[in-house]
Design a protein around this motif. Sequence first.
Motif, short mmCIF file in Angstrom:
data_model
loop_
_atom_site.label_atom_id
_atom_site.label_comp_id
_atom_site.label_asym_id
_atom_site.label_seq_id
_atom_site.Cartn_x
_atom_site.Cartn_y
_atom_site.Cartn_z
N ARG A 25 0.81 -1.18 0.22
CA ARG A 25 -0.15 0.22 -0.02
C ARG A 25 0.99 1.00 -0.16
NH1 ARG A 25 -5.40 -1.01 2.07
NH2 ARG A 25 -6.35 0.65 1.53
N VAL A 26 0.47 2.03 -0.43
CA VAL A 26 0.70 3.87 -0.98
C VAL A 26 0.19 4.80 0.26
CG1 VAL A 26 2.08 5.11 -1.81
CG2 VAL A 26 2.39 3.18 -2.69
N MET A 27 0.95 5.32 0.97
CA MET A 27 0.45 6.69 2.09
C MET A 27 0.44 7.44 1.34
SD MET A 27 2.46 6.45 5.45
CE MET A 27 3.90 6.78 4.75
N ASN A 28 -0.47 8.59 1.10
CA ASN A 28 -0.93 9.92 0.89
C ASN A 28 0.19 10.74 1.12
OD1 ASN A 28 -2.43 10.58 3.38
ND2 ASN A 28 -4.50 10.44 1.76
N ASP A 29 -0.21 12.13 1.07
CA ASP A 29 0.70 12.94 2.19
C ASP A 29 0.79 13.00 3.14
OD1 ASP A 29 2.43 12.94 -0.34
OD2 ASP A 29 1.99 14.70 -1.14
N GLU A 30 -0.68 13.44 3.42
CA GLU A 30 -1.46 13.15 4.55
C GLU A 30 -1.48 12.94 5.61
OE1 GLU A 30 -5.95 14.05 6.88
OE2 GLU A 30 -6.02 14.62 4.55
N LEU A 31 -1.03 11.24 5.12
CA LEU A 31 -0.57 10.21 6.73
C LEU A 31 0.77 10.66 6.28
CD1 LEU A 31 -2.42 7.98 8.45
CD2 LEU A 31 -1.35 6.39 5.83
N ALA A 32 1.48 10.57 5.67
CA ALA A 32 2.52 10.61 5.45
C ALA A 32 3.19 11.40 6.21
CB ALA A 32 3.63 10.16 4.43
N ALA A 33 2.57 12.66 6.98
CA ALA A 33 2.70 13.95 7.61
C ALA A 33 2.97 13.46 8.77
CB ALA A 33 2.08 15.30 7.53
N ARG A 34 1.50 12.57 9.10
CA ARG A 34 1.31 12.06 10.91
C ARG A 34 1.75 11.04 11.12
NH1 ARG A 34 -5.23 11.42 8.81
NH2 ARG A 34 -4.25 9.71 8.50
N VAL A 35 1.56 10.33 10.26
CA VAL A 35 2.93 9.51 10.70
C VAL A 35 4.65 9.70 10.75
CG1 VAL A 35 4.73 6.88 10.34
CG2 VAL A 35 2.30 7.41 9.29
N SER A 36 5.16 10.85 10.04
CA SER A 36 6.24 11.37 10.63
C SER A 36 5.72 12.28 12.06
CB SER A 36 6.13 12.67 9.67
OG SER A 36 6.72 11.87 8.42
N LYS A 37 4.89 12.56 12.17
CA LYS A 37 4.89 13.83 13.46
C LYS A 37 5.07 12.77 15.10
CE LYS A 37 1.93 16.54 15.62
NZ LYS A 37 0.51 17.59 15.93
N VAL A 38 4.40 11.93 14.64
CA VAL A 38 3.81 10.35 15.80
C VAL A 38 5.61 9.56 15.81
CG1 VAL A 38 3.60 7.75 16.03
CG2 VAL A 38 1.37 10.22 15.51
N LEU A 39 5.98 9.18 14.65
CA LEU A 39 7.92 8.48 14.79
C LEU A 39 8.72 10.00 15.20
CD1 LEU A 39 7.47 5.77 12.10
CD2 LEU A 39 6.75 5.70 14.10
N GLY A 40 8.08 10.98 14.88
CA GLY A 40 9.68 11.70 15.34
C GLY A 40 10.44 12.09 14.08
N ARG A 41 10.37 11.59 12.73
CA ARG A 41 11.27 12.03 12.17
C ARG A 41 10.78 11.85 10.49
NH1 ARG A 41 13.06 9.12 7.64
NH2 ARG A 41 15.09 10.35 7.23
N GLU A 42 10.98 13.27 9.91
CA GLU A 42 10.17 14.12 8.16
C GLU A 42 10.56 12.09 7.89
OE1 GLU A 42 8.16 15.51 6.25
OE2 GLU A 42 8.77 16.29 8.47
N ILE A 43 8.94 11.95 7.36
CA ILE A 43 8.97 11.05 5.78
C ILE A 43 9.27 11.85 4.50
CG2 ILE A 43 8.01 8.85 5.11
CD1 ILE A 43 6.94 8.32 7.23
N GLU A 44 10.31 11.82 4.37
CA GLU A 44 11.02 11.97 3.14
C GLU A 44 9.30 12.11 1.89
OE1 GLU A 44 12.52 14.86 2.89
OE2 GLU A 44 13.62 14.89 4.61
N LYS A 45 8.90 13.04 0.94
CA LYS A 45 8.21 12.16 0.00
C LYS A 45 8.46 11.69 -1.34
CE LYS A 45 4.32 15.08 -2.64
NZ LYS A 45 4.18 16.01 -3.38
N TYR A 46 10.23 12.01 -1.46
CA TYR A 46 10.13 11.67 -2.49
C TYR A 46 10.22 9.72 -2.48
CZ TYR A 46 14.85 11.22 -0.27
OH TYR A 46 15.32 11.33 0.38
N ASP A 47 10.36 9.74 -0.16
CA ASP A 47 10.17 8.21 -0.31
C ASP A 47 9.56 7.37 -0.52
OD1 ASP A 47 12.88 8.06 0.20
OD2 ASP A 47 12.84 8.93 2.53
N LEU A 48 7.78 8.01 -0.52
CA LEU A 48 6.27 7.42 -0.70
C LEU A 48 6.61 6.71 -2.05
CD1 LEU A 48 4.13 9.98 0.13
CD2 LEU A 48 5.42 8.49 1.99
N TYR A 49 7.34 6.84 -3.12
CA TYR A 49 7.06 6.42 -4.65
C TYR A 49 8.93 5.79 -4.69
CZ TYR A 49 3.50 9.60 -4.12
OH TYR A 49 2.65 10.44 -3.53
N THR A 50 9.61 5.37 -3.96
CA THR A 50 10.73 4.52 -4.30
C THR A 50 10.43 3.12 -3.57
OG1 THR A 50 11.93 5.44 -2.29
CG2 THR A 50 12.32 6.82 -4.84
#
Length: 66
Positions: A41-66
């Motif tokens: 499954r692939v996360m959208n940008d909004e969910l990636a931002a929420r995950v980043s906040k919870v995990l305390g590390r920015e998940i790069e947008k380009y990482d979503l598709y690699t």
Amino acid sequence: MSRIGSEISRLRKEKNMTQKQLGKLVGVSEGFIAEVEAGRRVMNDELAARVSKVLGREIEKYDLYT
């Protein structure tokens, strides 16, 4: 496993958090987190931002598709 999935899994485990706990904190099911970590499954940008906040590390947008 996708690159973002393995990163989420690693960060989640560093925080001693289960997939269920992470899912609850970001508003998705445990199964969804498992599928993202497995690369099915692939996360959208909004969910990636929420995950980043919870995990305390920015998940790069380009990482979503690699």
